[in-house]
Scaffold this motif. Structure first.
Motif, PDB file in Angstrom:
ATOM      1  N   ASP A   1      41.185  34.855  86.716  1.00 12.58           N
ATOM      2  CA  ASP A   1      40.266  34.971  85.315  1.00 12.58           C
ATOM      3  C   ASP A   1      39.317  36.108  84.901  1.00 12.58           C
ATOM      4  OD1 ASP A   1      38.884  33.617  83.262  1.00 12.58           O
ATOM      5  OD2 ASP A   1      37.031  32.580  84.694  1.00 12.58           O
TER       6      ASP A   1
ATOM      7  N   TYR B   1      37.075  36.098  82.578  1.00 10.91           N
ATOM      8  CA  TYR B   1      35.988  36.186  81.994  1.00 10.91           C
ATOM      9  C   TYR B   1      35.665  36.482  82.978  1.00 10.91           C
ATOM     10  CZ  TYR B   1      36.908  35.155  77.179  1.00 10.91           C
ATOM     11  OH  TYR B   1      37.361  35.579  75.970  1.00 10.91           O
ATOM     12  N   ALA B   2      36.092  36.484  84.396  1.00 13.75           N
ATOM     13  CA  ALA B   2      34.654  36.177  85.556  1.00 13.75           C
ATOM     14  C   ALA B   2      33.970  36.595  85.758  1.00 13.75           C
ATOM     15  CB  ALA B   2      35.953  35.893  86.277  1.00 13.75           C
TER      16      ALA B   2
ATOM     17  N   TRP C   1      29.313  39.487  78.305  1.00 12.42           N
ATOM     18  CA  TRP C   1      29.743  40.227  76.556  1.00 12.42           C
ATOM     19  C   TRP C   1      29.022  41.301  76.063  1.00 12.42           C
ATOM     20  CZ3 TRP C   1      32.744  36.929  73.783  1.00 12.42           C
ATOM     21  CH2 TRP C   1      33.004  36.049  74.621  1.00 12.42           C
TER      22      TRP C   1
ATOM     23  N   THR D   1      40.282  32.153  73.302  1.00 16.67           N
ATOM     24  CA  THR D   1      39.392  31.322  73.944  1.00 16.67           C
ATOM     25  C   THR D   1      40.213  31.987  75.614  1.00 16.67           C
ATOM     26  OG1 THR D   1      41.239  29.710  74.084  1.00 16.67           O
ATOM     27  CG2 THR D   1      39.422  29.704  72.403  1.00 16.67           C
ATOM     28  N   ARG D   2      39.296  31.462  76.326  1.00 16.21           N
ATOM     29  CA  ARG D   2      39.408  31.547  77.950  1.00 16.21           C
ATOM     30  C   ARG D   2      40.623  31.524  78.231  1.00 16.21           C
ATOM     31  NH1 ARG D   2      34.201  30.797  81.474  1.00 16.21           N
ATOM     32  NH2 ARG D   2      32.638  31.669  80.072  1.00 16.21           N
TER      33      ARG D   2
ATOM     34  N   HIS E   1      43.009  33.953  76.419  1.00 14.00           N
ATOM     35  CA  HIS E   1      43.081  35.590  77.025  1.00 14.00           C
ATOM     36  C   HIS E   1      43.328  35.652  78.621  1.00 14.00           C
ATOM     37  CE1 HIS E   1      39.648  38.217  78.662  1.00 14.00           C
ATOM     38  NE2 HIS E   1      41.566  38.611  78.644  1.00 14.00           N
ATOM     39  N   ARG E   2      43.200  34.357  79.438  1.00 17.14           N
ATOM     40  CA  ARG E   2      44.175  34.605  80.395  1.00 17.14           C
ATOM     41  C   ARG E   2      45.409  34.179  80.677  1.00 17.14           C
ATOM     42  NH1 ARG E   2      42.234  30.055  82.172  1.00 17.14           N
ATOM     43  NH2 ARG E   2      39.706  30.919  82.319  1.00 17.14           N
TER      44      ARG E   2
ATOM     45  N   HIS F   1      38.926  44.618  81.118  1.00 19.34           N
ATOM     46  CA  HIS F   1      38.611  43.910  79.805  1.00 19.34           C
ATOM     47  C   HIS F   1      37.266  43.394  79.170  1.00 19.34           C
ATOM     48  CE1 HIS F   1      41.946  40.587  81.289  1.00 19.34           C
ATOM     49  NE2 HIS F   1      41.594  41.529  82.218  1.00 19.34           N
TER      50      HIS F   1
ATOM     51  N   VAL G   1      34.887  42.096  76.132  1.00 23.47           N
ATOM     52  CA  VAL G   1      35.160  40.900  74.818  1.00 23.47           C
ATOM     53  C   VAL G   1      33.706  41.477  74.412  1.00 23.47           C
ATOM     54  CG1 VAL G   1      34.425  38.583  75.052  1.00 23.47           C
ATOM     55  CG2 VAL G   1      36.341  39.416  76.779  1.00 23.47           C
TER      56      VAL G   1
ATOM     57  N   GLY H   1      33.120  30.636  74.214  1.00 22.80           N
ATOM     58  CA  GLY H   1      32.279  30.568  74.960  1.00 22.80           C
ATOM     59  C   GLY H   1      30.971  31.863  75.534  1.00 22.80           C
ATOM     60  N   GLU H   2      30.408  31.804  74.182  1.00 17.85           N
ATOM     61  CA  GLU H   2      29.316  33.124  73.418  1.00 17.85           C
ATOM     62  C   GLU H   2      28.392  31.447  73.111  1.00 17.85           C
ATOM     63  OE1 GLU H   2      27.952  36.573  70.809  1.00 17.85           O
ATOM     64  OE2 GLU H   2      30.148  36.004  71.016  1.00 17.85           O
TER      65      GLU H   2
END
Length: 655
Positions: free
Chosen positions: A7, A9-10, A14, A226-227, A230-231, A244, A246, A433-434
């Motif tokens: 993931d 984003y894990a 930001w 989006t997540r 991105h994934r 990563h 972001v 996701g922000e």
């Protein structure tokens, strides 16, 4: 920032210190301290010395003092040989994160770019800064391509741009192996993801670049993801060990405005006329026919408008794009075929007369406004027909149930943005996701929407649909249902005996436009669904609770022209010259005129010579010598040499 193989984003944090929309934004007053001559990264030949300090390269080549946000960290990662996935908003500074490593590392930087226009613009800008850049694409003659190939093989290029389709050819791989690559940058990387909005199959083959060119650091860059996107792009491009980065997706200089669609072309003209005279803009429409008709309508209203879509001859598209890039005040009316990779920094507005299919598409398109960081507007007219049309397109799309569900998710998110009674920027950023606070600079923040209780009107409408279906086995679209509710005496109502329905005339207290607003919002919430080829309306899953009175139905009351008056817009959106003291405005305009002449003679867009921020700094500080130009942000060594004396003459002539 950190990486994750499962993931992306894990573990990502930001970046609150994101680069502003201008890629290398100058200090507020446009002045920088003079450089340390002993730290020059160039040889006597003018080429950057491999291993040079990245900050010195930024200063010497681009004329900017320091990196912003995560740019320095990304560059350190890539210069050190590591991979990177970079998500930054349009105009947020992505290109510098691969251009500087390409100059600092030994070899040639390879940039995978999806559009010829993007290649041309970036190569022009790089060459203007003294960078040895070239591209390989279908616009070149065989001898021209041979010259580029020879230059690459001989180590005479700093940057080489290719399209994914060309990179996937065996002969291109063979060519690239004859030289040395410093970095591989995959731009617009969301195109690899089927969750994205610009999916291109040729991007899928880029996952084996690590095998074709082992040891070369790879970068995936996009302005929208989006997540899920991105994934997927991380997995498909095989970047499990990449770091990563972001950045915030916020574009604070863009004001978002959405208003109900009544007479969209007239509304569009009113909006364009509310902008500063001479503003460049892009107008998006879904169909080629709509593009042609809208461009013709705008020209009839005295607006310099051009059309752009895939149905036009290639020479016409190229001519129109060239005018848009090189001239002031041109409005381009286009399908989404136009825009990706367009580097024009002074687009003051982006308008939509049809609702985009997804929030990602909307964000990408609106992000083409205000790349220079100046105030800009994203305006859209949105109506019931947009909802029905998009639902119908999804139903008719050639895909399985999962694919159609994905399209439906995209549309639902877009509808939520259009119908929100809260801050549009909060809604938009939340999609990526922000989290954020209300912005105070969108239409709903500037004028809070009025809401009203729509339960009873919703029950009247739903009851009408139920009676038609159960009693007569009939289904109709919005127009006929509104006629029944308002008690209209149309030929169709009389022919089918619909005046005898119990609900006939019970909605006469609302106007036709009010009823269309009700239907549009019920569709957005799933209380209604559009079905079949003709967009007939049926009850959605949430309708039962409404009919029983168990579900509240707060609706927003539509207001045309939300977001400020013409005069307030003009004051807020002052031109670059109007932001100056009166004494400096004449000099700014003189410099702007000089820049236009130089750009026309060189056949490049004006911003390739100098952007408005640099002209503004020149007008404010009025340097009197070539050495003094070192303190002006945006003037690197190459531009100082090429334009310095001419700029000083313009300043001297202004007195």
């Amino acid at each position: 920032m950190s990486s994750s193989s499962t993931d992306p984003y894990a573990d990502v944090v930001w970046d609150d210190a994101v680069a502003p929309p201008d890629e290398w934004a100058p200090p507020e007053d446009g002045w920088m301290p003079p450089p340390d001559e002993s730290s020059s990264p160039r040889r006597a030949s003018g080429r950057v010395v491999p291993g040079a300090d990245p900050v010195a390269v930024l200063r010497e080549v681009y004329g900017y003092a320091a990196f912003r946000g995560d740019q320095a960290a990304i560059i350190d990662q890539v210069v050190g040989g590591g991979d990177a996935v970079v998500l930054m908003p349009t105009g947020g500074g992505k290109s510098v994160t691969y251009q500087v490593p390409a100059l600092v590392r030994e070899g040639t930087g390879l940039v995978v770019s999806p559009l010829i226009a993007l290649m041309h613009d970036q190569v022009d800008a790089l060459r203007a800064n003294g960078v040895r850049a070239a591209y390989l694409n279908s616009t070149q003659t065989p001898p021209e391509r041979a010259d580029v190939e020879r230059a690459y093989a001989n180590g005479e290029l700093d940057m080489l741009y290719v399209a994914p389709e060309r990179l996937n050819l065996a002969q291109t791989t063979a060519l690239l192996r004859r030289g040395r690559l410093s970095v591989i940058a995959i731009d617009e990387a969301h195109c690899v993801s089927q969750w994205g909005h610009d999916f291109r199959p040729d991007y899928l083959a880029l996952g084996d670049l690590d095998e074709r060119f082992p040891g070369v650091p790879r970068m995936a860059l996009t302005a929208t993801a989006t997540r899920a996107t991105h994934r997927e792009l991380t997995e498909r491009l095989r970047l499990p060990d990449a770091k990563h980065y972001v950045a915030s997706f916020d574009r604070p200089n863009i004001q978002y405005r959405i208003e109900p669609k009544v007479e969209p072309r007239k509304q569009l003209v009113q909006f364009i006329r509310s902008q500063h005279e001479g503003s460049a803009g892009i107008v998006y429409a879904l169909s080629r026919k709509s593009v042609d008709q809208t461009a013709e309508y705008l020209r009839g209203q005295g607006i310099d408008a051009l059309a752009y879509h895939a149905g036009l001859d290639a020479s016409v598209r190229a001519r129109h794009q060239s005018r848009f890039l090189r001239e002031d005040g041109v409005v381009m009316v286009a399908t989404i075929a136009f825009g990706m990779g367009i580097d024009k920094p002074d687009v003051r507005f982006v308008a939509h007369i049809d609702m985009p299919k997804s929030v990602e598409g909307y964000y990408q398109e609106t992000g083409r406004a205000g790349r220079d960081g100046e105030p800009s507007v994203a305006w859209m007219a949105y109506g019931l027909g947009d909802v029905v049309q998009q639902r119908r397109l999804i139903d008719a799309s050639p895909g399985d149930r999962t694919f159609k569900m994905r399209l439906g998710q995209h549309l639902d998110a877009m509808l939520a943005l259009c119908e929100t009674v809260g801050c549009r920027r909060q809604n938009l950023l939340g999609y990526f996701g922000e989290t954020s606070e209300p912005c105070g600079n969108c239409d709903t923040c500037l004028q809070a929407p009025e809401t009203w209780d729509g339960l009873v009107p919703a029950q009247k409408l739903l009851s009408t649909i139920v009676r038609l279906q159960r009693e007569r086995g009939q289904a109709y679209g919005a127009g006929h249902l509104v006629d029944i509710l308002r008690g209209a005496n149309t030929e169709r109502i009389v022919r089918f005996g619909h005046e005898r329905l119990a609900t006939y005339g019970i909605g006469a207290d609302l106007s036709d436009q009010d009823w269309r607003s009700v239907i549009r919002q019920l569709l957005a919430r799933g209380i209604l669904v559009a079905t079949g080829e003709y967009g007939t309306l049926a009850l959605g899953d949430a309708a039962a609770g409404v009919l029983r009175g168990e579900t509240d139905v707060p609706l927003r009351r539509d207001v045309l022209g939300r977001g400020g008056s013409r005069s307030s817009d003009r004051a807020r959106k002052a031109a670059a010259s109007e932001a100056l003291d009166p004494a400096d405005r004449d000099l700014f305009e003189a410099l702007r005129s000089w820049r236009g002449g130089v750009a026309r003679e060189a056949g490049v867009p004006a911003y390739v010579v100098f952007n408005d921020a640099t002209l503004r700094a020149l007008a404010e500080h009025r340097p009197a010598s070539v050495d003094a130009l070192d303190g002006i942000s945006g003037i690197g060594a190459k531009k100082r040499e090429a334009y310095g004396e001419a700029v000083l003459e313009v300043i001297a002539a202004a007195g």
